[in-house]
Scaffold this motif. Sequence first.
Motif, PDB file in Angstrom:
ATOM      1  N   ALA A  79       0.831  -1.203   0.000  1.00 40.19           N
ATOM      2  CA  ALA A  79       0.000   0.000   0.000  1.00 40.19           C
ATOM      3  C   ALA A  79       0.866   1.254   0.000  1.00 40.19           C
ATOM      4  CB  ALA A  79      -0.935  -0.006   1.205  1.00 40.19           C
ATOM      5  N   THR A  93       1.247   4.050  -3.205  1.00 40.51           N
ATOM      6  CA  THR A  93       0.807   5.433  -2.986  1.00 40.51           C
ATOM      7  C   THR A  93       1.980   6.406  -2.879  1.00 40.51           C
ATOM      8  OG1 THR A  93       0.659   4.958  -0.604  1.00 40.51           O
ATOM      9  CG2 THR A  93      -1.365   4.784  -1.908  1.00 40.51           C
ATOM     10  N   TYR A 139       5.084   6.083  -1.228  1.00 37.29           N
ATOM     11  CA  TYR A 139       6.051   6.062  -0.130  1.00 37.29           C
ATOM     12  C   TYR A 139       7.306   5.331  -0.595  1.00 37.29           C
ATOM     13  CZ  TYR A 139       8.263   4.621   4.233  1.00 37.29           C
ATOM     14  OH  TYR A 139       9.168   4.380   5.225  1.00 37.29           O
ATOM     15  N   ASN A 175       5.428  10.386   2.709  1.00 36.61           N
ATOM     16  CA  ASN A 175       4.063  10.052   2.297  1.00 36.61           C
ATOM     17  C   ASN A 175       3.582   8.835   3.084  1.00 36.61           C
ATOM     18  OD1 ASN A 175       1.691   9.465   1.001  1.00 36.61           O
ATOM     19  ND2 ASN A 175       2.505   9.711  -1.059  1.00 36.61           N
ATOM     20  N   TRP A 187       0.056   8.509   4.064  1.00 39.09           N
ATOM     21  CA  TRP A 187      -1.399   8.363   4.044  1.00 39.09           C
ATOM     22  C   TRP A 187      -1.835   7.033   3.445  1.00 39.09           C
ATOM     23  CZ3 TRP A 187      -4.235   7.496  -0.319  1.00 39.09           C
ATOM     24  CH2 TRP A 187      -3.618   7.756  -1.550  1.00 39.09           C
ATOM     25  N   GLY A 188      -1.069   6.502   2.499  1.00 41.80           N
ATOM     26  CA  GLY A 188      -1.479   5.258   1.848  1.00 41.80           C
ATOM     27  C   GLY A 188      -1.522   4.086   2.805  1.00 41.80           C
ATOM     28  N   PHE A 236      -4.975   2.349   3.856  1.00 41.74           N
ATOM     29  CA  PHE A 236      -5.195   0.937   3.552  1.00 41.74           C
ATOM     30  C   PHE A 236      -5.681   0.184   4.787  1.00 41.74           C
ATOM     31  CE2 PHE A 236      -3.354  -3.375   3.629  1.00 41.74           C
ATOM     32  CZ  PHE A 236      -4.073  -3.930   2.569  1.00 41.74           C
TER      33      PHE A 236
END
Length: 731
Positions: free
Chosen positions: A121, A125, A127, A144, A146-147, A151
């Motif tokens: 994930a 996204t 990372y 990053n 948030w992914g 998830f």
Amino acid sequence: MAKKKCVAQYNDDTGEQSPVSTHHESTQEDDRLSEGDSQSLNGTSAQHDQGIYSPNNEAQSTAFFLLVVLLSFSTRLYKIMEPPHVCWDETHFGKMGSYYINRTFFFDVHPPLGKMLIGLAGYMTGYDGTYPFLKPGDKYEHHNYWGMRGFCASLGSCLPPFAYLTVLELSQSPTAALITAAVLAFGEDLLLTNFVHSDAAMLSPMVFRPFSAPWWFWLVLTGVNLSGALGVKFVGLFVILLVGMNTAWDLWSLLGDLRLSLIDFGKHVLSRVFGLILLPLFLYVTIFAVHFVVLNKSGPGDGFFSSAFQSRLIGNNLHNASMPEYLAYGSIITVKNLRIAGGYLHSHWHLYPEGVGAKQQQVTAYLHKDYNNMWLVHRSNDRDEPDLVRHGDIIQLEHKETTRNLHSHLHEAPLTKKHFQVTGYGINGTGDPNDLWQVEVCGGRKGDLVKVLRSKVRFLHRATGCVLYSSGKTLPKWGWEQVEITCSPYLKETPNSQWNIEDHINAKLPNISLSVLKPHFLEILLESHIVMIRGNSGLKPKDNEMNSKPWHWPINYQGLRFSGVNETEYRVYLLGNPVIWWLNLVSLGLYVVMVAVASLALRRGVQLDKRRIEHCRVLMEGGGLLLLGWLLHYVPFYTMGRILYYHHYFPAMLFSSMLTGKVVPPYLLRCAIRLLSRSRVHLIYICFSLCLSKPCSFYMFHPLSYGMRGPLAHDPDSTMAGLKWMDSWEF
């Protein structure tokens, strides 16, 4: 596989099989017989949930389901980016996700699927796997994240919809299913779920003709979910046990149906063996195959595994390495215990504390590669001859860094009291006769050479007759929480007393390639499971470490600080919604009472109409399955010696929430109709209060999950003032 009672019945006219669901047996007849009774409860037509296949209720249940999906995802994805720093478990799971992105090998006490998906994930996204995840509170800054959070939150969002469908199948009541979903959607405790829950594998919401395409779909999906449950955490074994018990009962019921031929019964057995055993096993093994292929670089988990295992990891000093084939005097070596996670023979400058044997230099087993694992091999009398070491030779092992000899004596070992203490003694290789050890090649004869990596050797202490031993016990803080090394007077050959030579440096000897020693897949699969199981059992509570007890969980006695501890920090506190938590506890007790009353009524032959009998059957069978699920996911924790946390109750919480959905609407409200038939205002008030209590309590306690700043709860100016209902809550 959840409740899937399909009984094959032969059609008298055609001889063909037609599916009959024992759950809907005689439904139409029951409706006709009990219609008058249903209307006589209060002189009007009391509304009851009908079968979900009626057009009105099918539309209603679909609308409820969509509402549940919307509610579940909105509550869990709200403020997903806050707090913008590392929270409690993100230290571990985020770091492991980074390891997958960087293909770096690590060790964890659970199977890898959850961590693999988190890493995937993050990778999908944007990372890049560079954030270190050192400790809670560290800012993410430009990274990053948030992914990975999104998830995990999305997986948690699937719980209420899955529970809705499961309860809908077990009770045929959209109301019961909706209450279950509301209990889960408004439970703050599940908003912070950061791992894949195994309990979704219980989904099987419809009854189909045996061996039809939909029937096979749900059977295979159940098997896939079982492999996923176990592939994330070993707690998945409990849901596998639940599904296995339910399947066995289902097959037993089919065996008793004389209308079903033995050939057809055999087909049922084989289909379940394929869908619920072979397919999950294949997928589970595939998860590990992907795990080993992806993590092909040396990392922090190397030392937990054998030398042969490490030789397959790029960057490990054993990967495509070459070294002298046979051990010789004058060599510099590392010695690894053959017990899984037994560690490397290790020493350091620290001494044993006062009162723990002789106050000499500590000798331990260390699970990681380290310069303090290096030892020099000497003869007992002449340290300069380059001859090869043979079975039966007497040697000294001098610690390379501190120059003290490996030593033992009759002092008691620190933790294993019937064993002798092992220390570092002397200086520059000069010591006393207690430094002498006899080398034995397991299964060898006098004169056999000691092969690097391949020979299993034991070190017998000449003075006491004991054998060098890794106990597997973790030393206290004075021993840096490393593994205890002892000298065991019990000479039986075990992996704890067997060692192999791993690193071997000797410039006077020719080298050979170690590539021939790489293990095959089944060997590393077995070894990884042994390491995980032993690692799990070794997670003992440490001094002053946050811990939780199983009896705390059902009563919501104590939560868990997820982020922040003072009024200047962004605080997140993991605590169950108390209204929901205690409602679940009450429902468990009520269910037991209701089943006991129903069983006594049926046993004593109390005259009940067919609808009431059907309700009793659904109560005992469907509710019994959920109660069994709760027991299987809760009671075993009382037998575990490992450290436990509040979130270990979450799978059991899912089953108790589904049981609440079954207990409250179809039965308690019907009792309320009888008791309050002349006071419909009171009935409406009860229903309204019940429905409103969950979102209201969610609103009151939501800052615990979404984060809070400012004064703590004991301050009148705090947003949580007056909500600390128990002194054990720490927000």
